[in-house]
Design an enzyme around this catalytic site. Structure first.
Site, PDB file in Angstrom:
ATOM      1  N   GLY A 127       0.839  -1.216   0.000  1.00 11.54           N
ATOM      2  CA  GLY A 127       0.000   0.000   0.000  1.00 11.54           C
ATOM      3  C   GLY A 127       0.861   1.249   0.000  1.00 11.54           C
ATOM      4  O   GLY A 127       1.841   1.327   0.735  1.00 11.54           O
TER       5      GLY A 127
ATOM      6  N   ARG B 280       0.684  -4.742  -5.201  1.00 14.69           N
ATOM      7  CA  ARG B 280       0.750  -5.937  -4.355  1.00 14.69           C
ATOM      8  C   ARG B 280       1.102  -7.068  -5.310  1.00 14.69           C
ATOM      9  O   ARG B 280       0.547  -7.167  -6.398  1.00 14.69           O
ATOM     10  CB  ARG B 280      -0.578  -6.186  -3.668  1.00 14.69           C
ATOM     11  CG  ARG B 280      -1.014  -4.984  -2.800  1.00 14.69           C
ATOM     12  CD  ARG B 280      -1.942  -5.375  -1.696  1.00 14.69           C
ATOM     13  NE  ARG B 280      -2.421  -4.214  -0.957  1.00 14.69           N
ATOM     14  CZ  ARG B 280      -1.793  -3.651   0.065  1.00 14.69           C
ATOM     15  NH1 ARG B 280      -0.637  -4.125   0.477  1.00 14.69           N
ATOM     16  NH2 ARG B 280      -2.319  -2.611   0.686  1.00 14.69           N
TER      17      ARG B 280
ATOM     18  N   ASP C  59       5.254  -4.992   6.001  1.00 11.92           N
ATOM     19  CA  ASP C  59       5.565  -6.359   6.389  1.00 11.92           C
ATOM     20  C   ASP C  59       5.834  -7.306   5.204  1.00 11.92           C
ATOM     21  O   ASP C  59       6.885  -7.946   5.117  1.00 11.92           O
ATOM     22  CB  ASP C  59       4.346  -6.801   7.221  1.00 11.92           C
ATOM     23  CG  ASP C  59       4.304  -8.256   7.504  1.00 11.92           C
ATOM     24  OD1 ASP C  59       4.938  -8.648   8.474  1.00 11.92           O
ATOM     25  OD2 ASP C  59       3.640  -8.982   6.739  1.00 11.92           O
TER      26      ASP C  59
ATOM     27  N   THR D   1       4.153   2.145   5.768  1.00  8.90           N
ATOM     28  CA  THR D   1       2.772   1.652   5.811  1.00  8.90           C
ATOM     29  C   THR D   1       2.003   2.498   6.818  1.00  8.90           C
ATOM     30  O   THR D   1       2.547   2.815   7.887  1.00  8.90           O
ATOM     31  CB  THR D   1       2.682   0.163   6.213  1.00  8.90           C
ATOM     32  OG1 THR D   1       1.332  -0.126   6.630  1.00  8.90           O
ATOM     33  CG2 THR D   1       3.607  -0.216   7.363  1.00  8.90           C
TER      34      THR D   1
ATOM     35  N   ASP E 118      -0.175   1.462   8.624  1.00 10.71           N
ATOM     36  CA  ASP E 118      -0.646   0.594   9.710  1.00 10.71           C
ATOM     37  C   ASP E 118       0.218   0.660  10.981  1.00 10.71           C
ATOM     38  O   ASP E 118      -0.233   0.287  12.059  1.00 10.71           O
ATOM     39  CB  ASP E 118      -0.718  -0.864   9.228  1.00 10.71           C
ATOM     40  CG  ASP E 118      -1.672  -1.033   8.058  1.00 10.71           C
ATOM     41  OD1 ASP E 118      -2.540  -0.163   7.865  1.00 10.71           O
ATOM     42  OD2 ASP E 118      -1.537  -2.032   7.318  1.00 10.71           O
TER      43      ASP E 118
ATOM     44  N   ASP F 147       2.605  -1.280  11.982  1.00 14.13           N
ATOM     45  CA  ASP F 147       2.515  -2.609  12.595  1.00 14.13           C
ATOM     46  C   ASP F 147       3.800  -3.430  12.428  1.00 14.13           C
ATOM     47  O   ASP F 147       3.751  -4.655  12.446  1.00 14.13           O
ATOM     48  CB  ASP F 147       1.333  -3.376  11.977  1.00 14.13           C
ATOM     49  CG  ASP F 147       1.480  -3.561  10.479  1.00 14.13           C
ATOM     50  OD1 ASP F 147       2.365  -2.920   9.874  1.00 14.13           O
ATOM     51  OD2 ASP F 147       0.716  -4.355   9.899  1.00 14.13           O
TER      52      ASP F 147
ATOM     53  N   ARG G  67     -26.413  11.907  18.021  1.00 15.60           N
ATOM     54  CA  ARG G  67     -26.370  10.630  17.312  1.00 15.60           C
ATOM     55  C   ARG G  67     -25.125   9.828  17.638  1.00 15.60           C
ATOM     56  O   ARG G  67     -24.096  10.387  18.003  1.00 15.60           O
ATOM     57  CB  ARG G  67     -26.303  10.951  15.832  1.00 15.60           C
ATOM     58  CG  ARG G  67     -27.322  10.267  14.997  1.00 15.60           C
ATOM     59  CD  ARG G  67     -27.118  10.710  13.561  1.00 15.60           C
ATOM     60  NE  ARG G  67     -28.380  11.052  12.939  1.00 15.60           N
ATOM     61  CZ  ARG G  67     -28.475  11.679  11.773  1.00 15.60           C
ATOM     62  NH1 ARG G  67     -27.403  12.056  11.134  1.00 15.60           N
ATOM     63  NH2 ARG G  67     -29.667  11.930  11.271  1.00 15.60           N
TER      64      ARG G  67
ATOM     65  N   ARG H  88      -5.613  -2.948   8.747  1.00 17.47           N
ATOM     66  CA  ARG H  88      -5.580  -4.394   8.505  1.00 17.47           C
ATOM     67  C   ARG H  88      -5.795  -5.133   9.817  1.00 17.47           C
ATOM     68  O   ARG H  88      -6.810  -4.905  10.462  1.00 17.47           O
ATOM     69  CB  ARG H  88      -4.232  -4.778   7.860  1.00 17.47           C
ATOM     70  CG  ARG H  88      -4.290  -6.071   7.064  1.00 17.47           C
ATOM     71  CD  ARG H  88      -2.928  -6.370   6.466  1.00 17.47           C
ATOM     72  NE  ARG H  88      -2.577  -5.455   5.408  1.00 17.47           N
ATOM     73  CZ  ARG H  88      -2.936  -5.621   4.137  1.00 17.47           C
ATOM     74  NH1 ARG H  88      -3.639  -6.647   3.779  1.00 17.47           N
ATOM     75  NH2 ARG H  88      -2.573  -4.758   3.219  1.00 17.47           N
TER      76      ARG H  88
ATOM     77  N   GLY I 223     -10.950  12.142  20.905  1.00 21.68           N
ATOM     78  CA  GLY I 223     -11.855  12.075  22.069  1.00 21.68           C
ATOM     79  C   GLY I 223     -13.027  11.146  21.828  1.00 21.68           C
ATOM     80  O   GLY I 223     -14.164  11.436  22.246  1.00 21.68           O
ATOM     81  N   ALA I 224     -12.774  10.029  21.162  1.00 20.80           N
ATOM     82  CA  ALA I 224     -13.863   9.076  20.893  1.00 20.80           C
ATOM     83  C   ALA I 224     -14.403   8.508  22.204  1.00 20.80           C
ATOM     84  O   ALA I 224     -13.687   8.450  23.214  1.00 20.80           O
ATOM     85  CB  ALA I 224     -13.357   7.944  20.007  1.00 20.80           C
TER      86      ALA I 224
ATOM     87  N   ARG J 289     -25.595   8.935  32.023  1.00 17.63           N
ATOM     88  CA  ARG J 289     -24.903  10.127  32.532  1.00 17.63           C
ATOM     89  C   ARG J 289     -25.296  11.398  31.787  1.00 17.63           C
ATOM     90  O   ARG J 289     -24.794  12.476  32.078  1.00 17.63           O
ATOM     91  CB  ARG J 289     -23.388   9.958  32.351  1.00 17.63           C
ATOM     92  CG  ARG J 289     -22.724   9.079  33.346  1.00 17.63           C
ATOM     93  CD  ARG J 289     -21.216   9.394  33.333  1.00 17.63           C
ATOM     94  NE  ARG J 289     -20.525   8.383  34.086  1.00 17.63           N
ATOM     95  CZ  ARG J 289     -19.774   7.434  33.542  1.00 17.63           C
ATOM     96  NH1 ARG J 289     -19.564   7.409  32.256  1.00 17.63           N
ATOM     97  NH2 ARG J 289     -19.208   6.529  34.306  1.00 17.63           N
TER      98      ARG J 289
ATOM     99  N   ARG K   2     -25.228   5.973  12.626  1.00 15.65           N
ATOM    100  CA  ARG K   2     -24.662   6.122  11.280  1.00 15.65           C
ATOM    101  C   ARG K   2     -23.276   5.493  11.254  1.00 15.65           C
ATOM    102  O   ARG K   2     -22.542   5.564  12.248  1.00 15.65           O
ATOM    103  CB  ARG K   2     -24.525   7.596  10.895  1.00 15.65           C
ATOM    104  CG  ARG K   2     -25.842   8.344  10.808  1.00 15.65           C
ATOM    105  CD  ARG K   2     -26.689   7.882   9.622  1.00 15.65           C
ATOM    106  NE  ARG K   2     -27.896   8.677   9.472  1.00 15.65           N
ATOM    107  CZ  ARG K   2     -29.045   8.461  10.111  1.00 15.65           C
ATOM    108  NH1 ARG K   2     -29.147   7.466  10.981  1.00 15.65           N
ATOM    109  NH2 ARG K   2     -30.091   9.233   9.894  1.00 15.65           N
TER     110      ARG K   2
ATOM    111  N   ARG L  13      -5.096   7.029   3.203  1.00 19.50           N
ATOM    112  CA  ARG L  13      -3.806   6.681   2.598  1.00 19.50           C
ATOM    113  C   ARG L  13      -3.190   7.832   1.814  1.00 19.50           C
ATOM    114  O   ARG L  13      -1.976   7.867   1.616  1.00 19.50           O
ATOM    115  CB  ARG L  13      -3.984   5.476   1.665  1.00 19.50           C
ATOM    116  CG  ARG L  13      -4.072   4.153   2.363  1.00 19.50           C
ATOM    117  CD  ARG L  13      -2.877   3.269   2.091  1.00 19.50           C
ATOM    118  NE  ARG L  13      -2.796   2.793   0.741  1.00 19.50           N
ATOM    119  CZ  ARG L  13      -3.379   1.691   0.279  1.00 19.50           C
ATOM    120  NH1 ARG L  13      -4.085   0.935   1.093  1.00 19.50           N
ATOM    121  NH2 ARG L  13      -3.243   1.327  -0.970  1.00 19.50           N
TER     122      ARG L  13
HETATM  123  O1  F6P Z   1      -1.560  -1.783   4.623  1.00 19.87           O
HETATM  124  C1  F6P Z   1      -2.155  -0.563   4.352  1.00 19.87           C
HETATM  125  C2  F6P Z   1      -3.635  -0.734   4.109  1.00 19.87           C
HETATM  126  O2  F6P Z   1      -4.185   0.544   3.835  1.00 19.87           O
HETATM  127  C3  F6P Z   1      -4.404  -1.426   5.223  1.00 19.87           C
HETATM  128  O3  F6P Z   1      -4.684  -0.571   6.305  1.00 19.87           O
HETATM  129  C4  F6P Z   1      -5.629  -1.896   4.483  1.00 19.87           C
HETATM  130  O4  F6P Z   1      -6.214  -3.020   5.107  1.00 19.87           O
HETATM  131  C5  F6P Z   1      -5.068  -2.272   3.145  1.00 19.87           C
HETATM  132  O5  F6P Z   1      -3.860  -1.555   2.981  1.00 19.87           O
HETATM  133  C6  F6P Z   1      -5.967  -2.010   1.989  1.00 19.87           C
HETATM  134  O6  F6P Z   1      -5.324  -2.458   0.840  1.00 19.87           O
HETATM  135  P1  F6P Z   1      -5.792  -2.140  -0.643  1.00 19.87           P
HETATM  136  O7  F6P Z   1      -5.539  -0.679  -0.896  1.00 19.87           O
HETATM  137  O8  F6P Z   1      -4.920  -3.015  -1.486  1.00 19.87           O
HETATM  138  O9  F6P Z   1      -7.236  -2.469  -0.713  1.00 19.87           O
END
Ligand code: F6P
Length: 322
Positions: free
Chosen positions: A10, A71, A102, A125, A127, A129, A162, A171, A185-186, A212, A246, A255
């Protein structure tokens, strides 16, 4: 040396900063940089050409990757990797800078181990990760993009009283979700590594907040959460509790976009460091940031378990939403 540069997997904001830095550092050290288009796909197809310093003008601030990316599941096959290596050798490329996540690092690790190609990895990335680094290129930008989007959703959530479920990418990692949740602040966050029985805890938490007096809520949902994606969780909440909620899926908006200053700075540092280390004879490593400092990890470290979001951050989201 002739150094090939590719971006794979990605796209992530900051990749262009890393390309530019690798190319210009190579130039400064008297090496020749080559750009390989479309990641490992381009390596298989021999789609590569010299990438001069001047061709990297005005890319630092641009999102995506000027080298394009893909990919490439084919690269899992050893015989396809051998084709890629033959193409590299035919082009006289001695070393490879791989900017990706990765899967991209695993492929680089295989190229290095099976064929002795000198590989340097730069984490790219959204992510965040990868083991051995606190940061990956694109994470900071994606985080800020998600937060900005949710700030807008917050206006509608509070105006209408809402509940919104907002799905973020990542991912199988909850890094982006948890950090987004804290920063906007979710009221709650659902993410794969959460120790809680997330759906049940979520229902109790939303109900307690309602008692509350809280009339609007934003729940950040990691796309890889075990309770399902935001659509699935939304359907379940509607079915079980008749809520008029919603769902917003932020998707690929996260991205794209101009990289944040941090992503530009780390892209620049890592791109230059990768080439300096290759120049010094190092191979089979990837770069990272650990506690603010530049770190060098062996490529094989990518096979380690992935980092998980600090548990206290997930908990903090609930505590701060009272
Ligand atoms: O790894 C980056 C990422 O944006 C992930 O967060 C997401 O799951 C994936 O790529 C989506 O991939 P694609 O753009 O190939 O659908």
């Amino acid at each position: 040396m002739r150094i090939g540069v590719l971006t794979s997997g990605g796209d992530a904001p900051g990749m262009n900063a890393a390309i530019r830095a690798a190319v210009r550092q190579a130039d400064a050290l008297g090496h020749e940089a080559w750009g390989i288009r479309q990641g490992y796909q381009g390596l298989l197809e021999g789609d590569m050409a010299p990438l001069p310093s001047r061709a990297c003008a005005n890319i630092l601030q641009r999102g995506g990757t000027v080298l394009h990316t893909a990919r490439c599941p084919e690269f899992h096959q050893p015989e396809r990797r051998a084709v890629a290596v033959a193409n590299l050798r035919a082009a006289g490329i001695d070393a490879l800078v791989v900017i990706g996540g990765d899967g991209s690092f695993r492929a680089a690790e295989a190229l290095q181990r099976e064929h002795g190609i000198a590989c340097a990895g730069i984490p790219g990335t959204i992510d965040n990760d990868l083991p051995g680094t606190d940061r990956t290129l694109g994470f900071d930008t994606a985080l800020n993009t998600a937060v900005e989007a949710i700030d807008r959703i917050r206006d509608t959530a509070s105006s209408h009283g809402r509940l919104f479920l907002v799905e973020v990418m990542g991912r199988s990692s909850g890094m982006l979700a948890v950090h987004t949740a804290i920063a906007c602040g979710a009221e709650a966050v659902l993410y794969p590594e959460s120790p809680d029985d997330s759906y049940e805890t979520l229902v109790t938490h939303l109900h307690t907040n309602w008692l509350r007096g809280k009339r609007s809520s934003i729940v950040v949902v990691a796309e890889g959460d075990s309770a399902g994606n935001a659509m699935a969780v939304g359907d379940r909440l509607r079915r079980d509790h008749g809520l008029d909620l919603r769902v917003v899926v932020l998707g690929h908006i996260q991205r794209g976009g101009s990289p944040s200053a941090l992503d530009r700075i780390w892209g620049s540092r890592w791109g230059a460091a990768a080439v300096r280390l290759l120049d010094a004879g190092q191979k089979g490593f990837y770069l990272g940031e650990v506690a603010g400092a530049l770190a060098i990890q062996p490529l094989a470290r990518v096979l380690d378990p992935h980092p998980v979001p600090p548990g206290d951050l997930g908990e903090l989201v609930g505590v701060l939403s009272r």
